[in-house]
Scaffold this motif. Structure first.
Motif, PDB file in Angstrom:
ATOM      1  N   HIS A 530       0.513  -1.051   0.657  1.00  0.00           N
ATOM      2  CA  HIS A 530       0.145  -0.353   0.065  1.00  0.00           C
ATOM      3  C   HIS A 530       0.887   0.972  -0.015  1.00  0.00           C
ATOM      4  O   HIS A 530       0.334   2.392  -1.293  1.00  0.00           O
ATOM      5  CB  HIS A 530      -0.926  -0.615   1.561  1.00  0.00           C
ATOM      6  CG  HIS A 530      -1.998   0.889   1.259  1.00  0.00           C
ATOM      7  ND1 HIS A 530      -2.740   1.475   0.485  1.00  0.00           N
ATOM      8  CD2 HIS A 530      -2.055   2.253   2.159  1.00  0.00           C
ATOM      9  CE1 HIS A 530      -3.026   3.000   0.539  1.00  0.00           C
ATOM     10  NE2 HIS A 530      -2.849   2.936   1.667  1.00  0.00           N
ATOM     11  N   ILE A 531       1.576   1.361   0.583  1.00  0.00           N
ATOM     12  CA  ILE A 531       3.137   2.469   1.099  1.00  0.00           C
ATOM     13  C   ILE A 531       3.610   2.564  -0.492  1.00  0.00           C
ATOM     14  O   ILE A 531       4.047   3.629  -0.846  1.00  0.00           O
ATOM     15  CB  ILE A 531       3.757   1.846   2.142  1.00  0.00           C
ATOM     16  CG1 ILE A 531       3.093   2.175   3.743  1.00  0.00           C
ATOM     17  CG2 ILE A 531       5.203   3.336   1.988  1.00  0.00           C
ATOM     18  CD1 ILE A 531       3.998   1.997   4.524  1.00  0.00           C
ATOM     19  N   GLN A 532       3.903   1.704  -1.208  1.00  0.00           N
ATOM     20  CA  GLN A 532       4.304   1.202  -2.240  1.00  0.00           C
ATOM     21  C   GLN A 532       3.548   2.071  -3.231  1.00  0.00           C
ATOM     22  O   GLN A 532       4.147   2.739  -4.346  1.00  0.00           O
ATOM     23  CB  GLN A 532       5.356   0.602  -3.140  1.00  0.00           C
ATOM     24  CG  GLN A 532       6.248  -0.443  -2.368  1.00  0.00           C
ATOM     25  CD  GLN A 532       6.786  -1.623  -2.190  1.00  0.00           C
ATOM     26  OE1 GLN A 532       6.265  -2.064  -3.220  1.00  0.00           O
ATOM     27  NE2 GLN A 532       7.679  -2.098  -1.907  1.00  0.00           N
ATOM     28  N   THR A 533       2.498   1.517  -3.597  1.00  0.00           N
ATOM     29  CA  THR A 533       1.343   2.581  -4.754  1.00  0.00           C
ATOM     30  C   THR A 533       1.119   3.477  -4.209  1.00  0.00           C
ATOM     31  O   THR A 533       0.958   4.135  -4.952  1.00  0.00           O
ATOM     32  CB  THR A 533       0.082   1.484  -4.390  1.00  0.00           C
ATOM     33  OG1 THR A 533       0.487  -0.076  -4.372  1.00  0.00           O
ATOM     34  CG2 THR A 533      -0.723   1.648  -5.386  1.00  0.00           C
ATOM     35  N   VAL A 534       0.734   3.864  -2.584  1.00  0.00           N
ATOM     36  CA  VAL A 534       0.917   5.574  -2.487  1.00  0.00           C
ATOM     37  C   VAL A 534       2.192   6.628  -3.006  1.00  0.00           C
ATOM     38  O   VAL A 534       0.925   7.770  -3.509  1.00  0.00           O
ATOM     39  CB  VAL A 534       0.425   6.026  -1.001  1.00  0.00           C
ATOM     40  CG1 VAL A 534       0.045   6.669  -0.824  1.00  0.00           C
ATOM     41  CG2 VAL A 534      -1.137   4.803  -1.143  1.00  0.00           C
ATOM     42  N   SER A 535       3.212   5.726  -2.826  1.00  0.00           N
ATOM     43  CA  SER A 535       4.167   6.580  -2.829  1.00  0.00           C
ATOM     44  C   SER A 535       4.469   6.662  -4.719  1.00  0.00           C
ATOM     45  O   SER A 535       4.733   7.689  -5.419  1.00  0.00           O
ATOM     46  CB  SER A 535       5.032   5.968  -2.500  1.00  0.00           C
ATOM     47  OG  SER A 535       6.571   6.475  -2.902  1.00  0.00           O
TER      48      SER A 535
END
Length: 589
Positions: A530-535
């Motif tokens: 999720h963090i990678q997708t948001v970033s």
């Protein structure tokens, strides 16, 4: 026998049946209770000796006589036993026979000795010497009866005490196991709650970090927008100054042309006056001078009016152009303000694709306009964009390094927590195994001590009774052996049950631990993705907005440059046309 009535109970193992006789008559309840109690007793014996197989016992009640009074039940029971041993019918016994048998002095001795001798021989017991001495038969029979009653009471008391002691130990051990299991579940629950709180704290801190980054990005966008607005105001002010300078230069140029034209007219008029003075008479010259003077005045007035009109027209056009520039600048500033506000709202609300497309188109047009109006500003934008891109790359690398560091730290924490928890499970399991071994050893020692105490008690308190058991009651010895084996079987089954329960509990704890670790791993992977997708989405959005903003500035700058070029060409053509008209008019004059 019961509390008020004597009854006869005979067991015939070869026929697999029991005989129950009540001198007053048998009831259905008594029949069911006698058969049920006997089957329960034999079922316990079959559990201790499964090699003998199972016996389907039946209840047999032969026809017999009934007593007629309330005190002959014992005589009837003895007569039933005598007739059963003789194989005679149990019917036909009258009250008179019972009374006569009561008066006989040696009847009880005969019945007891004969019955005892037949029982001993039927069961192949070695000592049947009690039937040889009739002088002591009554005393022996009475002693046997009293010792049998005492033995039964003693065995019943010892068996009850031993059963209660085993029940107490089993209950204490069960309560201890329940307490240990409850404490272990409480510990597991506490560890799970602490881990859940830690995960909530980490998630909250991460949300706060994301919120801080979003606020910083929003402030950066606000700063860039303010700088852009100030730059637009500066460019608009410079443009107004340029228009004012061009208008002043144009006004000075018109003034210079008018002065030159006036001087030229004066020179021509002077030359013409001299020529008239030389060629014509004074009158004609005066008239002509007056006419020339009038025409010159008219022409001067006309030139003055045209110059004033032209100056006023230039002033109006300049004012209109200045107002138009002012309106366009104000509209553009308002549009920039609206678009900036909308852009901020659009940054917070990312679901309206139609408005986003409109904003991208508007920004592209405006970007083109700004790039066209000022190439220096284009270079500034390129430099700023490169700087901002480098800033985004640096921020992205820093954030990526932070994510990698956080992920490694969190992985190390998970590995450390899992190792600690596994070590705790191993320690707890070892402690629990050691406790089970200690408890089992203590329980075995207790059983050995209790059995030795009970044996010592039997040896110390009843040597006479032991001699009696050795000579007359091998059945009781077999019962003791059977009871000891039963106790051992129960203890073994209890240990097996405890071992099975411990293994199941250990497997359950292992399965719960594995599921918990897998769940934590899954949550960590999902959180990381999720963090990678948001970033990635955030970087794509920043790149898209920056590209659209540059396109918009480029488009707006090109449009503004074309507009300025078109206005300048039109103004040059207009001045050229006015000058040509004025020159033609002068030539015609």
């Amino acid at each position: 026998m019961t509390q008020s009535v004597h009854e006869v109970f005979i067991v015939e193992p070869q026929l697999q049946r029991i005989i129950f006789l009540n001198p007053l008559g048998e009831t259905n309840l008594q029949e069911r209770m006698v058969l049920s109690n006997w089957r329960k007793y034999t079922r316990q014996l079959e559990m201790l000796h499964p090699e003998y197989g199972q016996i389907n016992w039946t209840l047999h009640i032969p026809d017999h006589s009934k007593q007629q009074d309330g005190s002959s039940c014992g005589i009837y029971c003895l007569m039933f036993a005598e007739k059963h041993l003789q194989g005679s019918s149990l019917e036909g016994i009258t009250q008179a026979e019972a009374n006569w048998e009561r008066k006989k002095s040696t009847w009880k001795d005969v019945v007891l000795v004969v019955g005892l001798q037949q029982i001993l021989r039927k069961n192949h017991w070695s000592n049947a010497r009690y039937a040889t001495n009739f002088s002591t038969r009554k005393a022996i029979a009475l002693e046997i009866n009293m010792q049998t009653c005492q033995m039964q009471r003693s065995l019943f008391t010892v068996s009850n005490n031993h059963r209660q002691q085993i029940q107490t130990v089993s209950n204490n051990q069960r309560q201890h196991i329940q307490t240990v299991s409850y404490n272990h579940r409480q510990h597991i629950q506490t560890v799970s709650n602490n881990h859940r709180q830690y995960m909530q704290t980490v998630s909250y801190n991460h949300r706060q970090y994301i919120q801080t980054l979003s606020n910083n990005h929003r402030q950066h966008i606000q700063t860039v927008s303010n700088n852009h607005r100030q730059h637009i105001q500066t460019v608009s002010y410079n443009h107004r100054q340029h228009i004012q300078s061009v208008s002043n230069n144009h006004r000075q140029y018109i003034q210079t042309v008018c002065n030159n034209h006036r001087q030229h007219i004066q020179t021509v008029s002077n030359n013409h006056t001299q020529y008239i003075q030389e060629q014509y008479i004074q009158t004609v010259s005066n008239n002509h001078r007056q006419q020339i003077q009038r025409e010159s005045n008219n022409h001067r007035q006309q030139i003055q009016r045209e110059s004033n009109n032209h100056r006023q027209q230039i002033q109006r056009e300049s004012n209109n152009h200045r107002q138009q520039i002012q309106r366009e600048s104000n509209n553009h500033r308002q549009q920039i303000q609206r678009e900036s506000n909308n852009h901020r709202q659009q940054y917070l609300i990312t679901t309206n694709n139609t408005y986003r497309q409109y904003l991208i188109t508007t920004h592209s047009t405006y970007r083109q306009y700004l790039i066209t109006i000022n190439s220096t500003y284009r270079l500034y934008l390129i430099t700023t964009d490169n700087t901002y891109r480098q800033y985004l790359i640096t921020r992205d690398n820093t954030y990526r390094q932070y994510l990698i560091t956080t992920d490694n730290t969190y992985r190390q924490y998970l590995i450390t927590t899992a190792s600690t928890y596994r070590q705790y499970l191993i320690t707890t399991d070892s402690t629990y195994r050691h406790y089970q071994i200690t408890t089992d050893s203590t329980y075995r020692q207790y059983l050995i001590t209790t059995d030795n105490t009970y044996r010592q008690y039997l040896i110390t308190t009843d040597n006479t009774y032991r001699q009696y058991l050795i000579t007359t009651d091998n059945t009781y010895r077999q019962y003791l052996i059977t009871h000891s084996q039963y106790i051992q079987t129960v203890s073994y089954n209890h240990r097996q049950y405890i071992q099975t329960l411990s293994n199941n509990h250990r497997q359950y704890i292992q399965a719960v631990s594995n599921n918990h670790i897998q769940q934590i791993q899954t949550v960590s992977n999902n959180h990381r993705q999720h963090i990678q997708t948001v970033s990635y989405n955030h970087r794509q959005h920043i790149q898209t907005v920056s590209y659209n903003h540059r396109q918009h500035i480029q488009s707006v700058s090109n449009n503004h440059r074309q507009y300025i070029k078109t206005v300048s060409n039109n103004h040059t053509q207009y001045i050229q046309t006015v000058s040509n008209n004025h020159r033609q008019h002068i030539d015609s004059i």
